[in-house]
Write an enzyme that holds these catalytic residues in place. Structure first.
Site, mmCIF file in Angstrom:
data_model
loop_
_atom_site.group_PDB
_atom_site.id
_atom_site.type_symbol
_atom_site.label_atom_id
_atom_site.label_comp_id
_atom_site.label_asym_id
_atom_site.label_seq_id
_atom_site.Cartn_x
_atom_site.Cartn_y
_atom_site.Cartn_z
ATOM 1 N N HIS A 144 0.807 -1.211 -0.040
ATOM 2 C CA HIS A 144 0.107 -0.267 0.088
ATOM 3 C C HIS A 144 0.877 1.252 0.094
ATOM 4 O O HIS A 144 1.884 1.257 0.518
ATOM 5 C CB HIS A 144 -0.835 0.119 1.161
ATOM 6 N N ASP A 155 -7.958 -5.606 0.298
ATOM 7 C CA ASP A 155 -8.444 -6.298 -0.897
ATOM 8 C C ASP A 155 -8.031 -8.113 -0.839
ATOM 9 O O ASP A 155 -8.444 -8.559 -1.949
ATOM 10 C CB ASP A 155 -7.993 -5.844 -2.433
HETATM 11 N N1 CMC Z 1 4.144 -7.584 -4.885
HETATM 12 C C1 CMC Z 1 5.536 -7.396 -5.000
HETATM 13 N N2 CMC Z 1 6.397 -6.231 -4.985
HETATM 14 C C2 CMC Z 1 5.592 -5.240 -4.522
HETATM 15 C C3 CMC Z 1 4.165 -4.984 -4.250
HETATM 16 C C4 CMC Z 1 3.512 -6.457 -4.606
HETATM 17 N N3 CMC Z 1 2.248 -6.543 -4.371
HETATM 18 N N4 CMC Z 1 4.060 -3.898 -4.002
HETATM 19 C C5 CMC Z 1 4.947 -3.085 -3.989
HETATM 20 N N5 CMC Z 1 6.180 -4.046 -4.367
HETATM 21 C C6 CMC Z 1 7.556 -3.716 -4.411
HETATM 22 C C7 CMC Z 1 7.972 -2.781 -5.602
HETATM 23 O O1 CMC Z 1 8.321 -3.632 -6.506
HETATM 24 C C8 CMC Z 1 8.586 -1.972 -5.016
HETATM 25 O O2 CMC Z 1 10.153 -2.631 -5.042
HETATM 26 P P1 CMC Z 1 11.374 -1.572 -5.279
HETATM 27 O O3 CMC Z 1 11.577 -0.610 -4.476
HETATM 28 O O4 CMC Z 1 12.647 -2.789 -5.098
HETATM 29 O O5 CMC Z 1 11.287 -0.994 -6.696
HETATM 30 C C9 CMC Z 1 8.548 -1.527 -3.792
HETATM 31 O O6 CMC Z 1 7.674 -2.773 -3.173
HETATM 32 C C10 CMC Z 1 7.640 -0.226 -3.497
HETATM 33 O O7 CMC Z 1 6.543 -0.484 -4.397
HETATM 34 P P2 CMC Z 1 5.950 0.755 -5.162
HETATM 35 O O8 CMC Z 1 5.220 0.500 -6.506
HETATM 36 O O9 CMC Z 1 6.954 2.078 -5.220
HETATM 37 O O10 CMC Z 1 4.775 1.383 -4.051
HETATM 38 P P3 CMC Z 1 3.566 2.149 -4.480
HETATM 39 O O11 CMC Z 1 3.430 2.892 -3.259
HETATM 40 O O12 CMC Z 1 3.706 2.906 -5.439
HETATM 41 O O13 CMC Z 1 2.515 1.124 -4.877
HETATM 42 C C11 CMC Z 1 0.691 -0.143 -4.658
HETATM 43 C C12 CMC Z 1 1.433 0.695 -3.856
HETATM 44 C C13 CMC Z 1 -0.704 -0.814 -3.847
HETATM 45 C C14 CMC Z 1 0.148 0.030 -6.019
HETATM 46 C C15 CMC Z 1 1.497 -1.450 -4.672
HETATM 47 O O14 CMC Z 1 1.912 -2.139 -3.400
HETATM 48 C C16 CMC Z 1 0.752 -2.672 -5.643
HETATM 49 O O15 CMC Z 1 0.879 -2.624 -6.674
HETATM 50 N N6 CMC Z 1 0.181 -3.491 -4.879
HETATM 51 C C17 CMC Z 1 -0.515 -4.883 -5.614
HETATM 52 C C18 CMC Z 1 -2.205 -4.187 -5.754
HETATM 53 C C19 CMC Z 1 -2.953 -3.946 -4.783
HETATM 54 O O16 CMC Z 1 -3.129 -4.822 -3.796
HETATM 55 N N7 CMC Z 1 -3.612 -2.834 -4.671
HETATM 56 C C20 CMC Z 1 -4.715 -2.356 -3.731
HETATM 57 C C21 CMC Z 1 -4.171 -1.200 -2.777
HETATM 58 S S1 CMC Z 1 -5.279 -1.205 -1.380
HETATM 59 C C22 CMC Z 1 -6.904 -0.741 -2.040
HETATM 60 C C23 CMC Z 1 -7.132 0.586 -2.637
HETATM 61 O O17 CMC Z 1 -6.538 1.323 -1.872
HETATM 62 O O18 CMC Z 1 -7.339 0.596 -3.909
#
Ligand code: CMC
Length: 431
Positions: free
Chosen positions: A308, A366
């Site tokens: 998140h 989720d």
């Molecule tokens: N699985 C594997 N690696 C992950 C995941 C994951 N679900 N989420 C983040 N990472 C890694 C990412 O690759 C990055 O690694 P590095 O620093 O080595 O490049 C690090 O963790 C930070 O990730 P980020 O993409 O910079 O983080 P963000 O804050 O931009 O993204 C997120 C947040 C929710 C989009 C992401 O965690 C994700 O894609 N999760 C899966 C989708 C999901 O479950 N979304 C629902 C969110 S809760 C409901 C809502 O509010 O809508």
């Protein structure tokens, strides 16, 4: 916002600029850069808004490190256990928990707005039967502007109020009808003697051929899902609603924009994507393969329902959702549900893996919601529409707050331009 005595000093090309610093009631201080461009001629750069407060708000507070979510100061776990969705709607919209009479009046108002204009049926019938219910919802909610002209004048507080009530009241009917249309069954009209969640379940699952008895435990679980998704401060879809509305667009158009944003798998679409992932994993022995894929930088696969932007600890909504999943599956006598088994084992294995713990990736709301919704009988395509119907009150509350704010001005981000500079047009025969 009160004037602040604190300042931050920024040095650009050897020249110092004093910037005001505001202290919130909770959370980190905020450096006010509104006059920075005028004074220093520079922009700030923050793609994805990771360090930017886009507005001030009194509605929802998240402490991502503690895993805390408060609506108007009340913790989400207390609201999920002791309150119910329409009371939480009142709290989000008006700032305080209602007294008994005010709640009764509010519930009656919402109940009396649940029907859709009869002409809207023809609008549904224009869609293909295999349309995704989210596609139908984006269209139908946007079309509300064409059906309810008398609540589109955002300068009139009464019209704003009516639009808020209409959106909250009609969204279950809109989502249920998207489902009915998608499955080819007749539309079911709302019933005023049922509570909000029971009414939605009945509109989704009853058919004219036989009576549908709403199970109170399922209705309570549905209500809790609505409550857990009601608002989440300035997330992508809420910011979309605020940005759309900053131009003065009507509330139905703005909420339709929010629904479109919510649809993406990184946001509200994650519940559908998560269940599909659990299905694809299929059995506990295949979990290591998927964990390895999630850790592989060259593989775009991510564990859906994990991670998140704000929570760097357990999502407090996920904790309640997990308990609810156990209760619902128990009630329905669904023992040894393979997806729940995969989900529980996946959570355990991921949380023992340094990749996830070091990056502070925990299950989010989720991760378990899809399991409950599937057990209730919803197809995966309905998961995100249910999120949209629950989040409508959050969008509407944030929209109302924004319109009433005298500081409200059109949202207009700037950019770091890296393209070509001025060059002369080249005739086609010379390229
Ligand atoms: N699985 C594997 N690696 C992950 C995941 C994951 N679900 N989420 C983040 N990472 C890694 C990412 O690759 C990055 O690694 P590095 O620093 O080595 O490049 C690090 O963790 C930070 O990730 P980020 O993409 O910079 O983080 P963000 O804050 O931009 O993204 C997120 C947040 C929710 C989009 C992401 O965690 C994700 O894609 N999760 C899966 C989708 C999901 O479950 N979304 C629902 C969110 S809760 C409901 C809502 O509010 O809508």
């Amino acid at each position: 916002m009160t004037e602040s005595n604190k300042t931050a000093t920024l040095t650009i090309h050897g020249k110092e600029y004093e910037l005001p610093v505001h202290s919130p009631t909770a959370g980190p201080d905020v450096v006010d850069i509104r006059k920075l461009y005028g004074q220093a001629g520079v922009f700030t750069y923050d793609p994805g808004f990771t360090s930017t407060a886009s507005c001030d708000s009194t509605i929802t507070y998240i402490d991502g490190d503690k895993g805390e979510l408060l609506h108007r100061g009340y913790p989400i776990d207390q609201l999920a256990a002791k309150s119910h969705f329409l009371e939480v709607c009142y709290l989000l919209l008006y700032g305080e928990l209602p007294e008994a009479k005010a709640l009764e009046t509010f519930e009656t108002t919402i109940t009396r707005h649940t029907m859709l204009h009869e002409q809207m049926q023809y609008f549904y019938r224009g869609f293909r039967r295999d349309a995704h219910p989210m596609a139908i919802m984006v269209g139908v909610v946007g079309a509300m502007s064409a059906f309810y002209h008398d609540s589109t004048d955002i300068a009139d507080p009464h019209q704003r109020e009516v639009a808020s009530h209409r959106l909250i009241a009609k969204m279950p009917t809109i989502a249920a009808w998207a489902y009915k249309y998608h499955t080819g069954q007749p539309f079911v009209y709302p019933r005023n003697d049922l509570d909000y969640a029971s009414n939605f379940l009945r509109m989704c699952f009853s058919v004219p051929a036989e009576e549908y008895e709403v199970n109170p435990i399922l209705s309570r679980a549905m209500d809790r899902i609505f409550t857990l998704h009601a608002d989440h401060e300035q997330n992508a879809s809420t910011s979309t609603v605020r940005l759309a509305s900053s131009s003065g667009a009507n509330p139905f158009a703005c909420v339709a924009a929010g629904i479109a944003c919510l649809w993406g798998p990184a946001h509200g679409g994650a519940n559908q994507a998560c269940l599909e992932m659990l299905e694809e994993i299929g059995s506990v022995d295949r979990i290591p393969e998927y964990i390895n894929r999630a850790k592989d930088k060259d593989d775009p696969f991510r564990l859906m329902g994990f991670g998140h932007r704000v929570y760097k600890n357990f999502d407090p909504r996920a904790t309640v959702m997990k308990q609810s999943a156990d209760e619902v599956l128990d009630l329905l006598g669904i023992e040894n549900n393979p997806k729940l088994q995969v989900a529980k084992a996946l959570e355990k294995q991921a949380l023992e893996d340094p990749y996830f713990t070091e990056k502070k990736l925990f299950p989010n709301v989720d991760f378990y919601s899809g399991i409950i919704l599937e057990a209730m009988g919803f197809p995966t395509s309905m998961f995100t529409p249910i999120f949209a119907l629950s989040r409508t009150v959050g969008w509407v509350s944030q929209w109302k707050e924004m319109i009433a704010d005298p500081q409200n001005k059109i949202g207009r981000p700037r950019q770091l331009y890296l393209g070509e500079t001025n060059r002369d047009y080249v005739d086609i025969e010379k390229r």
